[in-house]
Design an enzyme around this catalytic site. Sequence first.
Site, PDB file in Angstrom:
ATOM      1  N   MET A   1       0.836  -1.175   0.000  1.00  0.00           N
ATOM      2  CA  MET A   1       0.000   0.000   0.000  1.00  0.00           C
ATOM      3  C   MET A   1       0.888   1.248   0.000  1.00  0.00           C
ATOM      4  SD  MET A   1      -2.597   1.496   2.876  1.00  0.00           S
ATOM      5  CE  MET A   1      -1.304   1.820   4.015  1.00  0.00           C
ATOM      6  N   PRO A   2       1.363   1.674  -1.149  1.00  0.00           N
ATOM      7  CA  PRO A   2       2.146   2.913  -1.189  1.00  0.00           C
ATOM      8  C   PRO A   2       1.268   4.121  -0.877  1.00  0.00           C
ATOM      9  CG  PRO A   2       2.368   1.670  -3.244  1.00  0.00           C
ATOM     10  CD  PRO A   2       1.288   1.034  -2.451  1.00  0.00           C
ATOM     11  N   VAL A   3       1.886   5.092  -0.205  1.00  0.00           N
ATOM     12  CA  VAL A   3       1.215   6.345   0.115  1.00  0.00           C
ATOM     13  C   VAL A   3       2.116   7.486  -0.347  1.00  0.00           C
ATOM     14  CG1 VAL A   3       0.331   7.837   1.944  1.00  0.00           C
ATOM     15  CG2 VAL A   3       0.072   5.353   2.128  1.00  0.00           C
TER      16      VAL A   3
ATOM     17  N   LEU B   1      -2.752   2.406  -4.370  1.00  0.00           N
ATOM     18  CA  LEU B   1      -1.978   3.626  -4.141  1.00  0.00           C
ATOM     19  C   LEU B   1      -2.855   4.723  -3.543  1.00  0.00           C
ATOM     20  CD1 LEU B   1       0.660   5.274  -4.624  1.00  0.00           C
ATOM     21  CD2 LEU B   1      -0.359   5.968  -6.787  1.00  0.00           C
ATOM     22  N   HIS B   2      -2.377   5.297  -2.470  1.00  0.00           N
ATOM     23  CA  HIS B   2      -3.070   6.417  -1.831  1.00  0.00           C
ATOM     24  C   HIS B   2      -2.289   7.689  -2.115  1.00  0.00           C
ATOM     25  CE1 HIS B   2      -5.648   3.893   0.831  1.00  0.00           C
ATOM     26  NE2 HIS B   2      -4.685   3.030   0.552  1.00  0.00           N
TER      27      HIS B   2
END
Length: 64
Positions: free
Chosen positions: A1-3, A39-40
């Site tokens: 979960m990349p931010v 992706l957030h």
Amino acid sequence: MPVVTVEMWEGRTVEQKRRLVKAITEAMVEHADARPDALHVIIHDVPRESWGLAGVLGPDRTDV
């Protein structure tokens, strides 16, 4: 979960933010093998009076 977190002076329109989120997502997919659905992108709008650079508060800057 990349931010990805973007901090910038407030004042951009929703359309500008929409384009920015799309561009960041595309770049992360292309260059970081991120999945777009995981992706957030978080945008923090910061008031100029809460941001300083080189000892000068945002509203006092003459170069912007």
